[in-house]
Scaffold this motif. Structure first.
Motif, PDB file in Angstrom:
ATOM      1  N   TYR A  17      35.077  35.591  25.867  1.00 27.28           N
ATOM      2  CA  TYR A  17      36.474  35.229  26.172  1.00 27.28           C
ATOM      3  C   TYR A  17      37.245  35.023  24.868  1.00 27.28           C
ATOM      4  CZ  TYR A  17      40.493  32.590  27.882  1.00 27.28           C
ATOM      5  OH  TYR A  17      41.772  32.155  28.141  1.00 27.28           O
ATOM      6  N   SER A  20      38.186  38.241  23.310  1.00 28.81           N
ATOM      7  CA  SER A  20      39.252  38.928  24.038  1.00 28.81           C
ATOM      8  C   SER A  20      40.610  38.280  23.776  1.00 28.81           C
ATOM      9  CB  SER A  20      38.948  38.919  25.540  1.00 28.81           C
ATOM     10  OG  SER A  20      37.725  39.580  25.803  1.00 28.81           O
ATOM     11  N   GLN A  85      40.544  24.877  25.320  1.00 30.33           N
ATOM     12  CA  GLN A  85      40.015  25.382  26.589  1.00 30.33           C
ATOM     13  C   GLN A  85      39.322  24.248  27.352  1.00 30.33           C
ATOM     14  OE1 GLN A  85      38.288  29.437  26.429  1.00 30.33           O
ATOM     15  NE2 GLN A  85      38.355  29.191  24.211  1.00 30.33           N
ATOM     16  N   HIS A 110      40.707  26.341  32.583  1.00 29.02           N
ATOM     17  CA  HIS A 110      39.697  27.180  33.238  1.00 29.02           C
ATOM     18  C   HIS A 110      39.353  26.589  34.609  1.00 29.02           C
ATOM     19  CE1 HIS A 110      38.965  29.976  29.972  1.00 29.02           C
ATOM     20  NE2 HIS A 110      38.906  28.962  29.128  1.00 29.02           N
ATOM     21  N   HIS A 142      44.872  30.828  34.633  1.00 33.41           N
ATOM     22  CA  HIS A 142      44.466  32.211  34.854  1.00 33.41           C
ATOM     23  C   HIS A 142      44.450  32.590  36.331  1.00 33.41           C
ATOM     24  CE1 HIS A 142      43.834  32.945  30.731  1.00 33.41           C
ATOM     25  NE2 HIS A 142      42.676  32.365  30.601  1.00 33.41           N
ATOM     26  N   HIS A 164      43.249  36.241  33.585  1.00 30.51           N
ATOM     27  CA  HIS A 164      42.102  36.159  32.676  1.00 30.51           C
ATOM     28  C   HIS A 164      42.126  37.351  31.721  1.00 30.51           C
ATOM     29  CE1 HIS A 164      37.997  35.820  31.244  1.00 30.51           C
ATOM     30  NE2 HIS A 164      37.829  34.712  31.943  1.00 30.51           N
ATOM     31  N   TYR A 167      38.339  41.938  28.938  1.00 27.93           N
ATOM     32  CA  TYR A 167      37.320  41.965  27.900  1.00 27.93           C
ATOM     33  C   TYR A 167      37.397  43.250  27.077  1.00 27.93           C
ATOM     34  CZ  TYR A 167      35.033  37.763  29.648  1.00 27.93           C
ATOM     35  OH  TYR A 167      34.749  36.470  29.989  1.00 27.93           O
ATOM     36  N   GLY A 277      34.748  34.829  34.763  1.00 30.70           N
ATOM     37  CA  GLY A 277      34.480  35.662  33.612  1.00 30.70           C
ATOM     38  C   GLY A 277      33.568  36.817  33.963  1.00 30.70           C
ATOM     39  N   GLU A 280      35.477  39.681  35.232  1.00 31.33           N
ATOM     40  CA  GLU A 280      36.095  40.457  34.156  1.00 31.33           C
ATOM     41  C   GLU A 280      35.099  41.426  33.534  1.00 31.33           C
ATOM     42  OE1 GLU A 280      39.292  40.549  33.529  1.00 31.33           O
ATOM     43  OE2 GLU A 280      39.577  39.052  35.101  1.00 31.33           O
TER      44      GLU A 280
END
Length: 362
Positions: A17, A20, A85, A110, A142, A164, A167, A277, A280
């Motif tokens: 993450y 990205s 985060q 998150h 997100h 989100h 990636y 995640g 993603e």
């Protein structure tokens, strides 16, 4: 400069993450520095503080206290925008946020509250909402669900919804870095279904376990791979059918690439999630997923129907049924990850609005 703070790091794959986030903003000319607990092989990312999730309780507390101290010193000498985060606004999160201060602070939510995996809610919701309003002037969500929940519960700060991050890590595989047990887990002559990530109740591992029992009775001939940390020892030491392969540990990056490039479907029988995640990664590798009927996945497939399948209700029987249907070839879509859906997904991830939100005071 934007400083992205990640207290989890490689512990659960948050480094992907971070990469990205950094790549997305830097491609638009915005400088990003990641503050976390890991160092990359190329040396571009240096660990600022230790990983305080390992060792005995006393050692973890010492590492955490040291991390707070190191960060406080760093904060004194580095001005800029700080993006923290948060994973449920744990005490860890609250202490770090307090040490940053409100000036130029943004929090990526998150999880709004800690996900308990039970019918009960986070018992500290009231205290956490008060903390949101007192110490956090702006948040990034997100998912629309997170945004709506915060607004409904009376959050008074600024909110930016941004999906989100897509990636962008390397998909290259160095076979020498892929353990033999990972290579042997994949059966090339069968349909491989992958469950990836930490084995937790909220990830639906119990549902998958019961679905496996049903599949065994029905003579299932595919292959199911379960790969990820089993900290709660949900599957450790338990017998399972021959069509189930388990790799119950941290999965290295080359191993992740190997599994997602070799498996045909990913299993997401989650019971509770604000974002994913793993989803993603599914999208990045264009490996369709079998998703449970929860709001987040419902919304995802309503927007991008070619990204996989929804099974309902979220029961072992429904999961077993869709696995069998897919394995027999009569439940597959004509086309997965269509150009239309991929374009829509890419357009949704334009970071211009997010960058304006982050740099409003600079």
């Amino acid at each position: 400069m934007i400083y992205l703070i990640d207290t989890i790091g490689t512990e659960t794959g948050m480094h992907l993450y971070d990469q990205s986030f950094s790549n997305t903003l830097q491609a638009k000319g915005v400088a990003v520095c990641v503050l976390s607990n890991y160092t990359t092989d190329d040396g571009r990312q240096q660990a600022l503080f230790p990983n305080f999730y390992h060792g005995g309780k006393l050692l973890m507390m010492i590492k955490f206290a040291w991390s707070l101290f190191i960060f406080a010193i760093f904060r004194l000498f580095h001005s800029g925008t700080y993006v923290y985060q948060s994973f449920g606004l744990r005490m860890i999160d609250q202490l770090f946020i307090r040490s940053i201060g409100k000036k130029n602070l943004y929090v990526i939510v998150h999880d709004i509250f800690e996900i308990t995996g039970t019918e009960g809610k986070d018992p500290r919701q009231e205290q956490k909402m008060a903390f949101y309003n007192k110490y956090i002037p702006a948040v990034i969500c997100h998912s629309h669900d997170s945004q709506q929940t915060l607004e409904m519960m009376g959050y008074k700060g600024r909110i930016c919804y941004y999906p989100h991050f897509s990636y962008e890590f390397s998909k290259e595989i160095t076979l020498a870095k892929v353990a033999q047990e990972v290579k042997e887990a994949v059966e090339t002559d069968k349909t491989n279904f992958l469950f990836f990530g930490q084995l937790r109740e909220t990830k639906g591992i119990r549902i998958l376990q019961d679905a496996i029992k049903l599949l065994e009775r029905q003579g299932f001939d595919g292959n199911i791979i379960i790969a990820g940390h089993d900290k709660e020892r949900i599957m450790a030491g338990q017998p399972h059918p021959r069509f189930v392969k388990t790799i119950l540990r941290y999965i290295e990056d080359d191993e992740l690439n190997y599994l997602f490039s070799k498996c045909q479907y990913v299993l997401l029988p989650y019971t509770e999630i604000y974002q994913s995640g793993v989803l993603e990664v599914v999208i990045y590798f264009q490996c369709p997923a079998l998703m449970s009927d929860i709001p987040f996945f419902n919304l995802t497939l309503s927007e991008f129907p070619s990204f996989g399948h929804l099974f309902t209700p979220n029961t072992p029987q429904a999961l077993a049924d869709i696995i069998l249907k897919i394995d027999h070839g009569n439940g597959k879509l004509e086309a997965y990850f269509t150009e239309e859906d991929q374009k829509k997904y890419k357009d949704l991830h334009d970071p211009s609005r997010l960058i304006s939100f982050l740099l409003v005071n600079q």
